[in-house]
Design an enzyme around this catalytic site. Sequence first.
Site, PDB file in Angstrom:
ATOM      1  N   GLU A 196      11.121  -7.853  -3.463  1.00  0.00           N
ATOM      2  CA  GLU A 196      11.413  -6.560  -3.021  1.00  0.00           C
ATOM      3  C   GLU A 196      11.115  -6.282  -1.585  1.00  0.00           C
ATOM      4  O   GLU A 196       9.786  -6.202  -1.375  1.00  0.00           O
ATOM      5  CB  GLU A 196      10.659  -5.287  -3.752  1.00  0.00           C
ATOM      6  CG  GLU A 196      11.563  -5.328  -5.204  1.00  0.00           C
ATOM      7  CD  GLU A 196      12.859  -4.961  -5.206  1.00  0.00           C
ATOM      8  OE1 GLU A 196      13.349  -4.319  -4.476  1.00  0.00           O
ATOM      9  OE2 GLU A 196      13.387  -4.974  -6.452  1.00  0.00           O
ATOM     10  N   LEU A 197      11.842  -6.603  -0.658  1.00  0.00           N
ATOM     11  CA  LEU A 197      11.194  -6.618   0.955  1.00  0.00           C
ATOM     12  C   LEU A 197      11.635  -5.723   1.733  1.00  0.00           C
ATOM     13  O   LEU A 197      12.004  -4.538   1.381  1.00  0.00           O
ATOM     14  CB  LEU A 197      11.819  -8.142   1.324  1.00  0.00           C
ATOM     15  CG  LEU A 197      11.481  -9.170   0.430  1.00  0.00           C
ATOM     16  CD1 LEU A 197      12.016 -10.408   1.023  1.00  0.00           C
ATOM     17  CD2 LEU A 197      10.015  -9.554  -0.008  1.00  0.00           C
TER      18      LEU A 197
ATOM     19  N   GLY B 292       7.075  -6.384  -0.446  1.00  0.00           N
ATOM     20  CA  GLY B 292       6.200  -6.287   0.917  1.00  0.00           C
ATOM     21  C   GLY B 292       7.095  -6.530   1.818  1.00  0.00           C
ATOM     22  O   GLY B 292       8.439  -6.510   1.595  1.00  0.00           O
ATOM     23  N   SER B 293       6.888  -7.203   2.902  1.00  0.00           N
ATOM     24  CA  SER B 293       7.500  -7.460   4.036  1.00  0.00           C
ATOM     25  C   SER B 293       8.229  -8.744   4.031  1.00  0.00           C
ATOM     26  O   SER B 293       7.995  -9.650   3.268  1.00  0.00           O
ATOM     27  CB  SER B 293       6.522  -7.738   5.294  1.00  0.00           C
ATOM     28  OG  SER B 293       5.560  -8.523   5.188  1.00  0.00           O
TER      29      SER B 293
ATOM     30  N   GLU C 196      12.351  -2.880  11.254  1.00  0.00           N
ATOM     31  CA  GLU C 196      11.848  -1.626  10.101  1.00  0.00           C
ATOM     32  C   GLU C 196      10.984  -0.685  11.012  1.00  0.00           C
ATOM     33  O   GLU C 196       9.921  -1.362  11.382  1.00  0.00           O
ATOM     34  CB  GLU C 196      11.252  -2.359   9.030  1.00  0.00           C
ATOM     35  CG  GLU C 196      11.153  -1.508   7.877  1.00  0.00           C
ATOM     36  CD  GLU C 196      10.606  -2.205   6.640  1.00  0.00           C
ATOM     37  OE1 GLU C 196       9.804  -3.186   6.886  1.00  0.00           O
ATOM     38  OE2 GLU C 196      10.764  -1.675   5.529  1.00  0.00           O
TER      39      GLU C 196
ATOM     40  N   ALA D  28      -2.454  -4.196  -2.772  1.00  0.00           N
ATOM     41  CA  ALA D  28      -2.823  -4.412  -1.247  1.00  0.00           C
ATOM     42  C   ALA D  28      -4.161  -4.054  -0.918  1.00  0.00           C
ATOM     43  O   ALA D  28      -4.904  -3.209  -1.491  1.00  0.00           O
ATOM     44  CB  ALA D  28      -1.796  -3.397  -0.271  1.00  0.00           C
TER      45      ALA D  28
ATOM     46  N   TRP E 179       0.795  -1.091  -0.058  1.00  0.00           N
ATOM     47  CA  TRP E 179      -0.096   0.031  -0.091  1.00  0.00           C
ATOM     48  C   TRP E 179       0.900   1.205   0.134  1.00  0.00           C
ATOM     49  O   TRP E 179       0.255   2.262  -0.217  1.00  0.00           O
ATOM     50  CB  TRP E 179      -0.869   0.074   1.192  1.00  0.00           C
ATOM     51  CG  TRP E 179      -0.183  -0.398   2.346  1.00  0.00           C
ATOM     52  CD1 TRP E 179      -0.088  -1.597   2.933  1.00  0.00           C
ATOM     53  CD2 TRP E 179       0.730   0.723   3.283  1.00  0.00           C
ATOM     54  NE1 TRP E 179       0.684  -1.293   4.434  1.00  0.00           N
ATOM     55  CE2 TRP E 179       1.342  -0.119   4.372  1.00  0.00           C
ATOM     56  CE3 TRP E 179       0.954   2.045   3.272  1.00  0.00           C
ATOM     57  CZ2 TRP E 179       2.034   0.362   5.277  1.00  0.00           C
ATOM     58  CZ3 TRP E 179       1.573   2.525   4.169  1.00  0.00           C
ATOM     59  CH2 TRP E 179       2.455   1.807   5.129  1.00  0.00           C
ATOM     60  N   ASN E 180       2.171   1.249   0.091  1.00  0.00           N
ATOM     61  CA  ASN E 180       2.817   2.355   0.574  1.00  0.00           C
ATOM     62  C   ASN E 180       3.239   2.861  -0.800  1.00  0.00           C
ATOM     63  O   ASN E 180       3.495   4.406  -0.843  1.00  0.00           O
ATOM     64  CB  ASN E 180       4.081   2.188   1.591  1.00  0.00           C
ATOM     65  CG  ASN E 180       5.121   1.347   0.764  1.00  0.00           C
ATOM     66  OD1 ASN E 180       4.739   0.619   0.009  1.00  0.00           O
ATOM     67  ND2 ASN E 180       6.223   1.254   1.385  1.00  0.00           N
TER      68      ASN E 180
ATOM     69  N   LYS F 146      -2.159  -8.516  -7.632  1.00  0.00           N
ATOM     70  CA  LYS F 146      -2.800  -8.430  -6.294  1.00  0.00           C
ATOM     71  C   LYS F 146      -2.503  -7.202  -5.418  1.00  0.00           C
ATOM     72  O   LYS F 146      -1.219  -7.088  -4.925  1.00  0.00           O
ATOM     73  CB  LYS F 146      -2.736  -9.801  -5.430  1.00  0.00           C
ATOM     74  CG  LYS F 146      -3.671 -10.294  -4.720  1.00  0.00           C
ATOM     75  CD  LYS F 146      -3.950  -9.298  -3.453  1.00  0.00           C
ATOM     76  CE  LYS F 146      -3.215  -9.284  -2.381  1.00  0.00           C
ATOM     77  NZ  LYS F 146      -3.641  -8.133  -1.364  1.00  0.00           N
TER      78      LYS F 146
ATOM     79  N   CYS G 179      10.327   1.511   2.191  1.00  0.00           N
ATOM     80  CA  CYS G 179      11.215   0.479   2.324  1.00  0.00           C
ATOM     81  C   CYS G 179      12.706   1.119   2.549  1.00  0.00           C
ATOM     82  O   CYS G 179      13.669   0.517   2.973  1.00  0.00           O
ATOM     83  CB  CYS G 179      11.173  -0.535   1.427  1.00  0.00           C
ATOM     84  SG  CYS G 179      11.482  -0.046  -0.086  1.00  0.00           S
TER      85      CYS G 179
END
Length: 494
Positions: A266-267, A244-245, A397, A192, A166-167, A190, A300
């Site tokens: 991409e975490l 995401g995370s 984080e 968020a 979502w960011n 897909k 991130c």
Amino acid sequence: MTLGLLLYGNWEMSFEHLVFHKAWVNGQWTESNSGKTFAVVDPASGHELARVPDLDAQDTRNAINVADQAFKSWKNQTAKERFQLLKNWHQLIIDNQPALAELMTMESGKPLTESMDEVLYGASFIEWFAEQGKRIDGDVIQTPSSDRRIITLKQPVGVCAAITPWNFPLAMITRKCAPALAVGCTVVIKPAEATPLTALALAKLAQDAGIPDGVVNVVTASHGKEVGEELTRNPIIKKISFTGSTPVGKLLMKQSADTVKKVSMELGGNAPFIVFDDADIDAAVQGAVTSKYRNTGQTCVCANRILVQEGVYEEFVTKFADAVSNLAVGPGTNPDVAIGPVINQAALNKIQGLVDDALNRGAKTLVGGTTHELGGNFFQPTVLAGVTSDMRVAKEEIFGPIAPVFTFKDDQEAIELANDTEFGLASYFYSNNLPRVWKVAEQLEYGMVGLNVGIIANEVAPFGGIKESGLGREGSKYGVDDYLELKYMCLGGL
Ligand code: NAP
């Protein structure tokens, strides 16, 4: 289409033509089979903005099958034809910049000026990869035997899944879909749960641009788990690109193993921001504010730990605290606001917990430290001094407007502190000593290093992490590689 747009009093909105309330499959607005929907909520006011369909595994399977059908013809279009359609898409996004930015701010809380920037940033990947798509060439390789010739081809991998956070509701989608589409892949996105509206608007603009139905599909869902299972286990999907995370990324990698999919991850990050004693302190303060508080500290690549050399600590911290105390807080729709709400109550609770842990272990608050008087999801921009490595803010984080400041004595200690994390995404440092710049940059265990600069992402540079921050690179000339298969042909009997 109606939306709870009414809530914004005298604010003039221009995005109603881009608000859609259905999922997007095969170029059509689509309900969930179950009939279930979920709410999209404005993080600034807590008001419901819209309801969108809550798709399940079966719905997702349908979207995958549609993308598979579309792949059969999309891959056979020439690169130049795809280039033209992507350029059209890019232009429509630019034409709709204010509307897309407002929509994004409504559902993510991002300050409007940053949303305006994100539209351009997101669109830049489409333009860049539209061009790159025309330059996907194979090779003729020198042969080891005179009766043979060796040739390589690059071909699209097939149907790709993009799971996005979502960011960056727009740019994380275009950074994946643009290279995929440019080389002939089709996609199932897909987005968020918090930010499906921007994704749906993008998909509609893709259709308006002439991109064929079924090439871009958007599966809206409130629980990523079920949809994620289908996207990772379905053999038609040949590649998963996830932003995401780190815990969710690890799970998706495990789930993708049975069908041996290509994966890009991409975490999360834990970026050090190092200020050496020879730095331009005013520039470092400016860079730290920009890096730390962008998107209310929810990126991130946000500076997560600010490490300052002892000799310049007092000067840096005084100026930094002063700059942070002047950041305006409020709803992102107010163009003067620098700090919006965090995404939800859980995020607010998490960052309050991080601050409390640091204070309990001996840190001091220089600015902020608690929720903002506006209430809801607003948190005060915060600076913590006297922070040490045993505190949670040093290890986790933060994803909020909290800047913990540490001190160090020399280069070796700075590098050890900086690398003391499982993450390896972005890092930053400020120094005007060229040998030091070179040596420190080489020793930082990160995929990206910002030298005397606090913002580093753009479409021409390879974005990505090492260690537990990810696999693969997005953007740049390298960003198409993960969407291509390399085929070797050996021609014998000559
Ligand atoms: P998240 O919870 O991992 O969610 C990211 C996406 O994964 C969302 O679409 C989410 O759907 C979905 N998801 C969650 N659980 C899933 C599962 N079991 N299976 C399949 N999909 C699942 O992360 P977030 O809180 O949205 O985003 C913040 C994180 O993203 C931070 O760690 C940040 O560092 C990272 N990030 C990394 C980059 C980068 O480029 N490295 C860029 C931006 C953000 P729901 O929303 O429906 O749960």
